[in-house]
Design an enzyme around this catalytic site. Structure first.
Site, PDB file in Angstrom:
ATOM      1  N   TYR A 107      -2.018  -0.685  10.664  1.00 32.59           N
ATOM      2  CA  TYR A 107      -2.018  -0.994   9.217  1.00 32.59           C
ATOM      3  C   TYR A 107      -0.766  -0.419   8.553  1.00 32.59           C
ATOM      4  O   TYR A 107      -0.094  -1.093   7.767  1.00 32.59           O
ATOM      5  CB  TYR A 107      -3.296  -0.418   8.600  1.00 32.59           C
ATOM      6  CG  TYR A 107      -3.493  -0.676   7.128  1.00 32.59           C
ATOM      7  CD1 TYR A 107      -3.852  -1.944   6.656  1.00 32.59           C
ATOM      8  CD2 TYR A 107      -3.348   0.353   6.196  1.00 32.59           C
ATOM      9  CE1 TYR A 107      -4.061  -2.167   5.296  1.00 32.59           C
ATOM     10  CE2 TYR A 107      -3.558   0.141   4.843  1.00 32.59           C
ATOM     11  CZ  TYR A 107      -3.914  -1.117   4.394  1.00 32.59           C
ATOM     12  OH  TYR A 107      -4.120  -1.339   3.051  1.00 32.59           O
TER      13      TYR A 107
ATOM     14  N   SER B 237       0.862  -1.188   0.000  1.00 33.38           N
ATOM     15  CA  SER B 237       0.000   0.000   0.000  1.00 33.38           C
ATOM     16  C   SER B 237       0.893   1.231   0.000  1.00 33.38           C
ATOM     17  O   SER B 237       2.071   1.147   0.385  1.00 33.38           O
ATOM     18  CB  SER B 237      -0.857   0.001   1.277  1.00 33.38           C
ATOM     19  OG  SER B 237      -1.550   1.225   1.428  1.00 33.38           O
TER      20      SER B 237
HETATM   21  P1  NAP Z   1     -11.059  -6.329  -0.258  1.00 32.42           P
HETATM   22  O1  NAP Z   1     -11.933  -6.444  -1.446  1.00 32.42           O
HETATM   23  O2  NAP Z   1     -11.652  -6.220   1.093  1.00 32.42           O
HETATM   24  O3  NAP Z   1     -10.035  -7.548  -0.324  1.00 32.42           O
HETATM   25  C1  NAP Z   1      -9.353  -8.070   0.749  1.00 32.42           C
HETATM   26  C2  NAP Z   1      -9.315  -9.570   0.539  1.00 32.42           C
HETATM   27  O4  NAP Z   1      -8.508 -10.144   1.568  1.00 32.42           O
HETATM   28  C3  NAP Z   1     -10.705 -10.174   0.626  1.00 32.42           C
HETATM   29  O5  NAP Z   1     -10.936 -10.937  -0.538  1.00 32.42           O
HETATM   30  C4  NAP Z   1     -10.636 -11.051   1.869  1.00 32.42           C
HETATM   31  O6  NAP Z   1     -11.346 -12.253   1.646  1.00 32.42           O
HETATM   32  C5  NAP Z   1      -9.153 -11.323   1.984  1.00 32.42           C
HETATM   33  N1  NAP Z   1      -8.773 -11.601   3.367  1.00 32.42           N
HETATM   34  C6  NAP Z   1      -8.853 -10.770   4.444  1.00 32.42           C
HETATM   35  N2  NAP Z   1      -8.440 -11.408   5.556  1.00 32.42           N
HETATM   36  C7  NAP Z   1      -8.071 -12.653   5.171  1.00 32.42           C
HETATM   37  C8  NAP Z   1      -7.551 -13.785   5.837  1.00 32.42           C
HETATM   38  N3  NAP Z   1      -7.328 -13.783   7.165  1.00 32.42           N
HETATM   39  N4  NAP Z   1      -7.276 -14.896   5.119  1.00 32.42           N
HETATM   40  C9  NAP Z   1      -7.503 -14.951   3.785  1.00 32.42           C
HETATM   41  N5  NAP Z   1      -7.988 -13.903   3.086  1.00 32.42           N
HETATM   42  C10 NAP Z   1      -8.274 -12.781   3.770  1.00 32.42           C
HETATM   43  O7  NAP Z   1     -10.069  -5.067  -0.381  1.00 32.42           O
HETATM   44  P2  NAP Z   1      -8.954  -4.683  -1.453  1.00 32.42           P
HETATM   45  O8  NAP Z   1      -8.936  -3.220  -1.453  1.00 32.42           O
HETATM   46  O9  NAP Z   1      -9.119  -5.427  -2.724  1.00 32.42           O
HETATM   47  O10 NAP Z   1      -7.630  -5.173  -0.692  1.00 32.42           O
HETATM   48  C11 NAP Z   1      -6.665  -6.012  -1.298  1.00 32.42           C
HETATM   49  C12 NAP Z   1      -5.277  -5.598  -0.811  1.00 32.42           C
HETATM   50  O11 NAP Z   1      -4.985  -4.290  -1.300  1.00 32.42           O
HETATM   51  C13 NAP Z   1      -5.152  -5.532   0.713  1.00 32.42           C
HETATM   52  O12 NAP Z   1      -3.905  -6.060   1.109  1.00 32.42           O
HETATM   53  C14 NAP Z   1      -5.198  -4.036   0.987  1.00 32.42           C
HETATM   54  O13 NAP Z   1      -4.514  -3.691   2.164  1.00 32.42           O
HETATM   55  C15 NAP Z   1      -4.500  -3.499  -0.251  1.00 32.42           C
HETATM   56  N6  NAP Z   1      -4.756  -2.096  -0.540  1.00 32.42           N
HETATM   57  C16 NAP Z   1      -6.016  -1.642  -0.832  1.00 32.42           C
HETATM   58  C17 NAP Z   1      -6.212  -0.289  -1.105  1.00 32.42           C
HETATM   59  C18 NAP Z   1      -7.583   0.280  -1.436  1.00 32.42           C
HETATM   60  O14 NAP Z   1      -7.721   1.510  -1.430  1.00 32.42           O
HETATM   61  N7  NAP Z   1      -8.563  -0.520  -1.745  1.00 32.42           N
HETATM   62  C19 NAP Z   1      -5.123   0.590  -1.077  1.00 32.42           C
HETATM   63  C20 NAP Z   1      -3.877   0.090  -0.777  1.00 32.42           C
HETATM   64  C21 NAP Z   1      -3.698  -1.257  -0.526  1.00 32.42           C
HETATM   65  P3  NAP Z   1     -12.211 -12.972   2.798  1.00 32.42           P
HETATM   66  O15 NAP Z   1     -12.935 -11.907   3.536  1.00 32.42           O
HETATM   67  O16 NAP Z   1     -13.075 -13.897   2.034  1.00 32.42           O
HETATM   68  O17 NAP Z   1     -11.212 -13.707   3.635  1.00 32.42           O
END
Ligand code: NAP
Length: 254
Positions: free
Chosen positions: A151, A138
């Site tokens: 985080y 991130s």
């Molecule tokens: P998201 O749709 O909420 O995706 C997060 C995914 O992680 C979900 O599919 C969730 O699936 C999985 N997850 C969470 N805890 C888990 C666990 N204990 N074991 C296995 N899977 C787990 O959000 P996203 O934005 O796409 O996030 C993806 C990545 O991008 C994350 O690492 C986040 O920190 C990073 N990121 C996002 C942003 C943003 O603005 N969206 C910015 C910077 C970085 P389940 O709930 O089914 O387990």
């Protein structure tokens, strides 16, 4: 066009958001893709998008669950050539209100879980002389943000982990990189916008506008833009790119 035919890829958190976009992109490039997460239904919906994608329920914070995932995946489609450690979650609170349990949970999912997800793949990649490890970190791995100390600490840790593994595997045909998205249009962002609105008394539209303003391009990143960088890192031609933290944020960080 990057051709990943014959490659087996794992994408954790592949059932939604950025992970789903990465999984579909790698599948379109010809890889056999396995997605993992805790919610079976979300995983199955995403996996249904491509014949060369399968899903398995696994929790990245649980080493036994990850070991089971690797055993199953290797039996069905062979060892992983590509691992994208994407699973993550964010909670917000002023630093002095973060309980030990919440601190540990955030580090478990975002940092320790990322390590657990890639560790079992290392020996096989080394033996075959080829591998791609990509952490979805991130911009919070590159700069500070208020109210998300755990985080931010975890994501800085992920960037450090990528750099350490890159040096450790540099002579083995393996590259290890961190992709650092800025605010990206996913369920996690929707949660963040709702939280900002709730805590600041602003409307959700105003909260979203504040999020957009943090990106010098004045917009929210699309998941596909993150997936495109992951695909590029997987290409044979990207062999010299290792140990990098690549900001995909419209210039918010570098
Ligand atoms: P998201 O749709 O909420 O995706 C997060 C995914 O992680 C979900 O599919 C969730 O699936 C999985 N997850 C969470 N805890 C888990 C666990 N204990 N074991 C296995 N899977 C787990 O959000 P996203 O934005 O796409 O996030 C993806 C990545 O991008 C994350 O690492 C986040 O920190 C990073 N990121 C996002 C942003 C943003 O603005 N969206 C910015 C910077 C970085 P389940 O709930 O089914 O387990």
């Amino acid at each position: 066009m990057t051709d990943l035919a014959g490659k087996h890829a794992l994408v954790t958190g592949g059932g939604s958001g950025i992970g789903a976009s990465i999984a579909k992109t790698l599948a379109r490039a010809g890889a056999q893709v396995m997605i993992a997460g805790r919610r079976k239904e979300a995983l199955e919906q995403t996996a249904a998008c491509a014949a060369n994608m399968s899903a398995i329920v696994a929790d990245v914070t649980d080493q036994d669950s990850i070991a089971k995932l690797y055993r199953y995946a290797e039996t069905v489609h062979g060892a992983f050539d590509i691992v994208v450690a994407n699973a993550g979650s964010a909670e917000s609170a002023p630093a002095e209100q973060i309980t030990p349990a919440r601190w540990s949970k955030t580090l478990d999912v975002n940092l320790t879980g990322a390590f657990f997800s890639v560790k079992p793949a290392l020996a096989g990649m080394r033996a075959r002389g080829w591998g791609r490890i990509i952490f979805i970190a991130s911009t919070a791995g590159l700069k500070g943000y208020a109210y998300v100390a755990a985080y931010v600490a975890a994501k800085h840790g992920v960037v450090g982990l990528a750099r350490a593994l890159a040096v450790e595997t540099a002579k083995d045909g393996i590259t290890v990189n961190a992709v650092c998205p800025g605010y990206t249009e996913t369920p996690l962002l929707e949660q963040a916008v709702r939280r900002i609105a709730l805590k600041t008394g602003r409307s959700e539209a105003e909260a979203r506008h504040a999020v957009m303003a943090s990106n010098p391009q004045g917009r929210i990143i699309a998941p596909q833009e993150i997936a495109n960088v992951v695909l590029w890192l997987c290409a044979a031609e990207s062999a010299a790119i290792t140990g990098q933290a690549i900001s995909v944020s419209g210039g918010e960080t570098w």
